[in-house]
Design a protein around this motif. Structure first.
Motif, PDB file in Angstrom:
ATOM      1  N   ALA A 163       0.833  -1.211   0.000  1.00  0.00           N
ATOM      2  CA  ALA A 163       0.000   0.000   0.000  1.00  0.00           C
ATOM      3  C   ALA A 163       0.860   1.251   0.000  1.00  0.00           C
ATOM      4  O   ALA A 163       0.512   2.255  -0.649  1.00  0.00           O
ATOM      5  CB  ALA A 163      -0.935  -0.011   1.204  1.00  0.00           C
ATOM      6  N   THR A 164       1.979   1.230   0.706  1.00  0.00           N
ATOM      7  CA  THR A 164       2.863   2.406   0.743  1.00  0.00           C
ATOM      8  C   THR A 164       3.464   2.698  -0.628  1.00  0.00           C
ATOM      9  O   THR A 164       3.893   3.824  -0.891  1.00  0.00           O
ATOM     10  CB  THR A 164       4.001   2.232   1.766  1.00  0.00           C
ATOM     11  N   LYS A 165       3.485   1.702  -1.497  1.00  0.00           N
ATOM     12  CA  LYS A 165       4.009   1.882  -2.857  1.00  0.00           C
ATOM     13  C   LYS A 165       2.931   2.382  -3.823  1.00  0.00           C
ATOM     14  O   LYS A 165       3.244   2.870  -4.913  1.00  0.00           O
ATOM     15  CB  LYS A 165       4.575   0.560  -3.385  1.00  0.00           C
ATOM     16  N   ASP A 177      10.696  -3.259  -4.825  1.00  0.00           N
ATOM     17  CA  ASP A 177      11.025  -1.828  -4.837  1.00  0.00           C
ATOM     18  C   ASP A 177      11.548  -1.407  -6.209  1.00  0.00           C
ATOM     19  O   ASP A 177      11.154  -0.361  -6.752  1.00  0.00           O
ATOM     20  CB  ASP A 177      12.086  -1.508  -3.770  1.00  0.00           C
ATOM     21  N   ASP A 178      12.441  -2.231  -6.772  1.00  0.00           N
ATOM     22  CA  ASP A 178      13.021  -1.919  -8.099  1.00  0.00           C
ATOM     23  C   ASP A 178      11.931  -1.925  -9.170  1.00  0.00           C
ATOM     24  O   ASP A 178      11.942  -1.088 -10.073  1.00  0.00           O
ATOM     25  CB  ASP A 178      14.109  -2.944  -8.461  1.00  0.00           C
ATOM     26  N   TRP A 179      10.978  -2.860  -9.067  1.00  0.00           N
ATOM     27  CA  TRP A 179       9.891  -2.937 -10.055  1.00  0.00           C
ATOM     28  C   TRP A 179       9.050  -1.655 -10.004  1.00  0.00           C
ATOM     29  O   TRP A 179       8.722  -1.095 -11.046  1.00  0.00           O
ATOM     30  CB  TRP A 179       9.021  -4.160  -9.771  1.00  0.00           C
ATOM     31  N   PHE A 180       8.722  -1.208  -8.794  1.00  0.00           N
ATOM     32  CA  PHE A 180       7.920   0.007  -8.683  1.00  0.00           C
ATOM     33  C   PHE A 180       8.673   1.232  -9.209  1.00  0.00           C
ATOM     34  O   PHE A 180       8.065   2.130  -9.799  1.00  0.00           O
ATOM     35  CB  PHE A 180       7.495   0.239  -7.231  1.00  0.00           C
ATOM     36  N   LYS A 181       9.976   1.265  -9.019  1.00  0.00           N
ATOM     37  CA  LYS A 181      10.766   2.406  -9.492  1.00  0.00           C
ATOM     38  C   LYS A 181      10.799   2.479 -11.014  1.00  0.00           C
ATOM     39  O   LYS A 181      10.872   3.564 -11.589  1.00  0.00           O
ATOM     40  CB  LYS A 181      12.182   2.316  -8.945  1.00  0.00           C
ATOM     41  N   GLY A 228      -4.297   8.249 -18.171  1.00  0.00           N
ATOM     42  CA  GLY A 228      -2.875   8.029 -17.918  1.00  0.00           C
ATOM     43  C   GLY A 228      -2.511   6.633 -17.447  1.00  0.00           C
ATOM     44  O   GLY A 228      -1.326   6.332 -17.276  1.00  0.00           O
ATOM     45  N   VAL A 229      -3.496   5.753 -17.235  1.00  0.00           N
ATOM     46  CA  VAL A 229      -3.207   4.393 -16.778  1.00  0.00           C
ATOM     47  C   VAL A 229      -2.749   3.550 -17.966  1.00  0.00           C
ATOM     48  O   VAL A 229      -3.418   3.487 -18.999  1.00  0.00           O
ATOM     49  CB  VAL A 229      -4.445   3.744 -16.117  1.00  0.00           C
ATOM     50  N   LYS A 230      -1.609   2.905 -17.815  1.00  0.00           N
ATOM     51  CA  LYS A 230      -1.054   2.070 -18.885  1.00  0.00           C
ATOM     52  C   LYS A 230      -0.758   0.671 -18.346  1.00  0.00           C
ATOM     53  O   LYS A 230      -0.487   0.499 -17.163  1.00  0.00           O
ATOM     54  CB  LYS A 230       0.239   2.692 -19.428  1.00  0.00           C
ATOM     55  N   ARG A 231      -0.825  -0.287 -19.235  1.00  0.00           N
ATOM     56  CA  ARG A 231      -0.468  -1.642 -18.838  1.00  0.00           C
ATOM     57  C   ARG A 231       1.052  -1.724 -18.704  1.00  0.00           C
ATOM     58  O   ARG A 231       1.780  -1.242 -19.567  1.00  0.00           O
ATOM     59  CB  ARG A 231      -0.964  -2.656 -19.875  1.00  0.00           C
ATOM     60  N   PRO A 232       1.547  -2.341 -17.616  1.00  0.00           N
ATOM     61  CA  PRO A 232       2.996  -2.439 -17.448  1.00  0.00           C
ATOM     62  C   PRO A 232       3.605  -3.354 -18.509  1.00  0.00           C
ATOM     63  O   PRO A 232       2.959  -4.294 -18.976  1.00  0.00           O
ATOM     64  CB  PRO A 232       3.148  -3.039 -16.043  1.00  0.00           C
ATOM     65  N   LYS A 233       4.844  -3.055 -18.915  1.00  0.00           N
ATOM     66  CA  LYS A 233       5.528  -3.925 -19.871  1.00  0.00           C
ATOM     67  C   LYS A 233       5.684  -5.327 -19.296  1.00  0.00           C
ATOM     68  O   LYS A 233       5.598  -6.319 -20.011  1.00  0.00           O
ATOM     69  CB  LYS A 233       6.903  -3.334 -20.221  1.00  0.00           C
ATOM     70  N   GLN A 234       5.904  -5.376 -18.006  1.00  0.00           N
ATOM     71  CA  GLN A 234       6.039  -6.656 -17.317  1.00  0.00           C
ATOM     72  C   GLN A 234       5.313  -6.577 -15.986  1.00  0.00           C
ATOM     73  O   GLN A 234       5.629  -5.745 -15.144  1.00  0.00           O
ATOM     74  CB  GLN A 234       7.522  -6.996 -17.076  1.00  0.00           C
TER      75      GLN A 234
END
Length: 295
Positions: A81-83, A289-293, A260-266
């Motif tokens: 949730a914090t992410k 964390d790296d995925w969210f960044k 502005g919502v897009k499907r993630p590449k992965q």
């Protein structure tokens, strides 16, 4: 002994005494205890941990759909949730039960507010008592979570899905995910209801059975997801948490379609290690964390 353990033991004794003296059910005794204890000088995290232990112990004999979300899972959802949302977010939990999940999430967000919907009066009273004890801003709605709701749209909706059929066919017919033949799946309808009450671009976090998509024999769930939301991730909970792997669960992360919502590449696809393996959990958290960044 840590402070939360001492609080747990003290309150457990109080519950036992009330059960013996007044001949009431343990959950009713627990509500009574939590409504009168003084925690002004206590650390709120110690209070929350002690309460979670008590609730877990007093609900072990209840049917699976009435048991609280495990504290480790609730806290991990709080981390996610914090992410996903800012500190001052609005949360909504459907089928909130004892409130274990919503309180764990609120403990990790500053100034967030929550709404909780629960049909069982005893569970609602218990969760309300916990909210007062922890001084958390939760508004409660005592009703069937699948009937029309008069809640404010939320930035993040939370549901530990109750697995089974929903008996009210008239209400079910108001949902896209009703079944053509027979009763609808309550867990499908709960997902649709949650996303109905999520703001565009907001998120839904669901505890789902691993075989959720296998249950979609009419293909409606996939069609609904493609139309309404983006699947951001699926995180499989540790199999060690479940006595029978057939009942294993995962976390499903959806984002409601909006500007502005897009499907993630992965998508975020993760098999979580045992929560007791601190090093492995730390490694997974770094990957997330790296995925969210980068997403």
């Amino acid at each position: 002994m840590e402070r939360f353990e001492q609080l747990y033991r003290d309150w457990k004794q109080d519950v036992k005494k009330l059960v013996a003296d007044l001949d009431v059910l343990p959950l009713e005794a627990l509500i009574e205890v939590l409504e009168r204890v003084d925690v002004a000088s206590e650390d709120m995290d110690d209070v929350r941990k002690a309460v979670s232990l008590l609730v877990l112990e007093e609900t072990t004999t209840l049917p699976p759909n009435h048991q609280p979300t495990p504290d480790a899972v609730s806290l991990f959802i709080g981390y996610l949730a914090t992410k996903l949302v800012e500190d001052k977010a609005t949360l909504l939990e459907l089928g909130s039960g004892t409130g274990t999940l919503v309180h764990a999430v609120l403990s990790q967000l500053n100034e967030a507010t929550a709404q909780a919907v629960e049909v069982d009066e005893t569970m609602l009273r218990l969760s309300y008592a916990i909210s007062n004890l922890l001084e958390k801003p939760v508004s409660y709605f005592h009703q069937d979570a699948l009937e029309p709701l008069f809640v404010e749209p939320a930035n993040l909706t939370l549901v530990d899905l109750p697995i089974g059929y929903y008996p009210n066919d008239e209400v079910a017919k108001t949902y896209d995910l009703h079944r053509t033949d027979g009763h609808a799946y309550a867990h499908f309808l709960m997902m649709e209801q949650a996303m109905r009450h999520t703001v565009p671009g907001g998120h839904g976090l669901f505890v789902i059975p691993n075989n959720l998509f296998e249950q979609d024999d009419e293909g409606k769930l996939k069609q609904w997801m493609d139309r309404e939301a983006v699947v951001k991730g699926v995180l499989q909970l540790p199999t060690t948490m479940f006595k029978d792997e057939r009942y294993a669960k995962s976390l499903l992360l959806l984002q409601k379609l909006g500007e502005g919502v897009k499907r993630p590449k992965q998508a975020l696809l993760v098999e979580l290690p045992s929560f007791t393996d601190v090093r492995a959990v730390a490694n997974i958290v770094k990957q997330i964390d790296d995925w969210f960044k980068t997403t």
